[in-house]
Design a protein around this motif. Structure first.
Motif: not given
Length: 237
Positions: A52-53, A129-130, A199-205
């Motif tokens: 979904i995210l 997810i938070d 989440v961290y992958v998308l934040l990194g991108i």
């Protein structure tokens, strides 16, 4: 200050009357409704939060880029092609103020449907997810997209072939949505297999792209001048 406000107002009025802009807004809102209706019916319940995210991320970035870059072509590029930009500059405006105003309005208009999609999804789907992490992904994405719009606005002023530029932007953006949507299952499986937090992958991108777009746009923005823009010629072919 009043001159900048007038530019913003004129830009907003022009864009909201543009057919491509209206179609993109309607299309994004329709996708938001359909996507969230499917969520409400638990169609994607078995696929989990990551799926979904990821789909939400792709929809937001894809349609924001398509919408904002259509505005870049239909306003900034056409202003340059029709020599309207030269007329505006001859009236005493600075190209930097114009580009900044154009970018702000394009970014706001293209972000509204995406925010509706994000907000509806958050209300309907119960993420495990938070929310702070999901919101961090969204905010970093929105900030990154601002600098992307700024960069493309500046680049459009120096294009020789505006039609090719428009088609290239649309093709790349559409291809991004298609590829991620098509391979979303494989992406999620790869992430699960290697125990990676999406989440961290998308934040990194987002952060990497933010640095790239911000760096290039700021450098090119500083080099902008009325004379350089006036001297550049382009065609629609």
């Amino acid at each position: 200050m009043n001159d900048n406000l007038n530019i913003n107002k004129a830009c907003r009025k022009y864009l909201l009357k543009d057919t491509d802009v209206r179609l993109n807004i309607v299309l994004t809102l329709l996708i938001a409704i359909v996507f969230n209706f499917l969520l409400y019916k638990n169609v994607f319940a078995s696929r989990g939060d990551y799926y979904i995210l990821l789909m939400l991320y792709v929809f937001i970035i894809g349609f924001t880029i398509i919408g904002s870059n259509a505005m870049v072509v239909n306003l900034t590029a056409k202003d340059k092609l029709n020599k309207r930009i030269e007329f505006i500059l001859a009236s005493g405006f600075d190209i930097k103020d114009i580009i900044k105003s154009y970018t702000k309005e394009m970014w706001v208009i293209s972000s509204i449907p995406s925010f509706v999609l994000f907000f509806m999804t958050y209300l309907i789907y119960d993420f495990k997810i938070d929310f702070k992490l999901i919101f961090a992904v969204y905010i970093s994405l929105v900030i990154m997209l601002y600098f992307e719009v700024l960069l493309f606005n500046i680049i459009s002023l120096y294009q020789k072939n505006f039609k090719f530029f428009k088609n290239l932007v649309f093709f790349v953006s559409s291809l991004l949505i298609y590829l991620v949507a098509s391979f979303s299952k494989h992406i999620i499986e790869f992430i699960d297999k290697h125990n990676v937090n999406l989440v961290y992958v998308l934040l990194g991108i987002n952060i990497v792209l933010l640095i790239i777009f911000a760096s290039f746009s700021i450098i090119k923005y500083k080099k902008l001048s009325n004379e350089a823009v006036i001297d550049k010629e382009g065609t629609w072919s």
